[in-house]
Design a protein around this motif. Structure first.
Motif, PDB file in Angstrom:
ATOM      1  N   UNK A 126      46.490  39.464  44.510  1.00  0.00           N
ATOM      2  CA  UNK A 126      46.637  40.736  45.237  1.00  0.00           C
ATOM      3  C   UNK A 126      45.300  41.196  45.786  1.00  0.00           C
ATOM      4  N   UNK A 127      44.266  41.150  44.953  1.00  0.00           N
ATOM      5  CA  UNK A 127      42.935  41.580  45.384  1.00  0.00           C
ATOM      6  C   UNK A 127      42.432  40.666  46.498  1.00  0.00           C
ATOM      7  N   UNK A 128      42.636  39.372  46.360  1.00  0.00           N
ATOM      8  CA  UNK A 128      42.197  38.437  47.406  1.00  0.00           C
ATOM      9  C   UNK A 128      42.903  38.728  48.726  1.00  0.00           C
ATOM     10  N   UNK A 129      44.220  39.028  48.673  1.00  0.00           N
ATOM     11  CA  UNK A 129      44.952  39.373  49.907  1.00  0.00           C
ATOM     12  C   UNK A 129      44.384  40.622  50.555  1.00  0.00           C
ATOM     13  N   UNK A 130      44.033  41.620  49.737  1.00  0.00           N
ATOM     14  CA  UNK A 130      43.459  42.853  50.285  1.00  0.00           C
ATOM     15  C   UNK A 130      42.083  42.600  50.890  1.00  0.00           C
ATOM     16  N   UNK A 131      41.298  41.734  50.263  1.00  0.00           N
ATOM     17  CA  UNK A 131      39.990  41.362  50.826  1.00  0.00           C
ATOM     18  C   UNK A 131      40.192  40.675  52.170  1.00  0.00           C
ATOM     19  N   UNK A 132      41.136  39.735  52.234  1.00  0.00           N
ATOM     20  CA  UNK A 132      41.401  39.024  53.480  1.00  0.00           C
ATOM     21  C   UNK A 132      41.926  39.949  54.575  1.00  0.00           C
ATOM     22  N   UNK A 133      42.558  41.047  54.171  1.00  0.00           N
ATOM     23  CA  UNK A 133      43.054  42.024  55.141  1.00  0.00           C
ATOM     24  C   UNK A 133      41.945  42.949  55.634  1.00  0.00           C
ATOM     25  N   UNK A 134      40.730  42.780  55.099  1.00  0.00           N
ATOM     26  CA  UNK A 134      39.586  43.547  55.586  1.00  0.00           C
ATOM     27  C   UNK A 134      39.255  44.798  54.802  1.00  0.00           C
ATOM     28  N   UNK A 135      39.844  44.979  53.636  1.00  0.00           N
ATOM     29  CA  UNK A 135      39.580  46.178  52.842  1.00  0.00           C
ATOM     30  C   UNK A 135      38.266  46.045  52.065  1.00  0.00           C
ATOM     31  N   UNK A 138      34.116  48.878  40.009  1.00  0.00           N
ATOM     32  CA  UNK A 138      33.525  47.853  39.152  1.00  0.00           C
ATOM     33  C   UNK A 138      34.583  46.837  38.708  1.00  0.00           C
ATOM     34  N   UNK A 139      35.797  47.304  38.424  1.00  0.00           N
ATOM     35  CA  UNK A 139      36.871  46.384  38.031  1.00  0.00           C
ATOM     36  C   UNK A 139      37.195  45.427  39.176  1.00  0.00           C
ATOM     37  N   UNK A 140      37.213  45.941  40.412  1.00  0.00           N
ATOM     38  CA  UNK A 140      37.466  45.079  41.574  1.00  0.00           C
ATOM     39  C   UNK A 140      36.361  44.040  41.687  1.00  0.00           C
ATOM     40  N   UNK A 141      35.107  44.468  41.513  1.00  0.00           N
ATOM     41  CA  UNK A 141      33.985  43.525  41.581  1.00  0.00           C
ATOM     42  C   UNK A 141      34.114  42.434  40.524  1.00  0.00           C
ATOM     43  N   UNK A 142      34.510  42.815  39.317  1.00  0.00           N
ATOM     44  CA  UNK A 142      34.676  41.818  38.249  1.00  0.00           C
ATOM     45  C   UNK A 142      35.807  40.837  38.566  1.00  0.00           C
ATOM     46  N   UNK A 143      36.901  41.340  39.096  1.00  0.00           N
ATOM     47  CA  UNK A 143      38.004  40.446  39.484  1.00  0.00           C
ATOM     48  C   UNK A 143      37.555  39.492  40.587  1.00  0.00           C
ATOM     49  N   UNK A 144      36.816  40.011  41.561  1.00  0.00           N
ATOM     50  CA  UNK A 144      36.332  39.145  42.646  1.00  0.00           C
ATOM     51  C   UNK A 144      35.373  38.086  42.110  1.00  0.00           C
ATOM     52  N   UNK A 145      34.544  38.466  41.156  1.00  0.00           N
ATOM     53  CA  UNK A 145      33.635  37.488  40.555  1.00  0.00           C
ATOM     54  C   UNK A 145      34.425  36.361  39.903  1.00  0.00           C
ATOM     55  N   UNK A 146      35.498  36.715  39.184  1.00  0.00           N
ATOM     56  CA  UNK A 146      36.352  35.689  38.573  1.00  0.00           C
ATOM     57  C   UNK A 146      37.030  34.829  39.625  1.00  0.00           C
TER      58      UNK A 146
END
Length: 184
Positions: A114-123, A137-145
């Motif tokens: 879900x987070x990756x899709x939102x990143x790809x959508x430009x958020x 910070x939670x989003x950053x940690x998920x992206x790091x993973x």
């Protein structure tokens, strides 16, 4: 996992029409947060079909519990089915069917996808945090993973690593927003 939820409503009293706007707002919020993939009302039958991405059926019911129609006992019947795409077009965006994701992408959890899709959508990370009701910070940690699982180091490498293409209709970002998009 994707679930199909078929619901019929009790429409005999004024609560249904009074709560319709709140029900639509709830569904838009669920869509913005990511679990609701799509759906809509049935014509003339007093019901709706929802496609929801949830890790399991318990999470699915937890996601639907705040719906004003559920709280007011206006859902007469609900049927839940697992949905596995076996043929046809697996997307609902009008584009061509996508090829299966690379093996590394399959290792992502539903929340990471879900987070990756939102990143790809430009958020931005802040946008994503607000949509999902978590901290930046939670989003950053998920992206790091996600980056670690996909063996990448930055946002620009995410689309190719997932076998996706970036949307063409992204509006140009301001310099500050571009900097935020590249960090994380």
């Amino acid at each position: 996992m994707t679930y199909v939820v078929e619901r019929t409503f009790r429409t005999l009293d004024g609560r249904f029409s009074r709560l319709w706007s709140a029900h639509e707002t709830f569904l838009r919020t669920l869509s913005d947060r990511g679990p609701l993939i799509g759906g809509g009302p049935w014509d003339g039958e007093g019901g709706e079909i929802l496609l929801i991405d949830a890790p399991d059926e318990i999470s699915l019911h937890r996601a639907l519990r705040p719906d004003p129609f559920v709280r007011e006992s206006l859902v007469a019947q609900s049927r839940v089915r697992n949905w596995n795409i076996a043929y046809g077009r697996p997307d609902f965006t009008g584009g061509a069917a996508q090829s299966p994701p690379p093996a590394a992408a399959a290792a992502l959890t539903p929340h990471e996808r879900r987070i990756a899709r939102l990143v790809l959508a430009g958020h931005t990370n802040n946008d994503i945090a607000g949509r999902l009701g978590v901290s930046c910070r939670a989003v950053e940690q998920h992206l790091t993973r996600v980056y670690r699982k996909l063996s990448i180091r930055r946002r620009a490498q995410l689309a190719p690593a997932l076998g996706a293409t970036l949307p063409v209709n992204l509006s140009p970002a301001s310099p500050a927003r571009s900097r935020e998009r590249l960090t994380a």
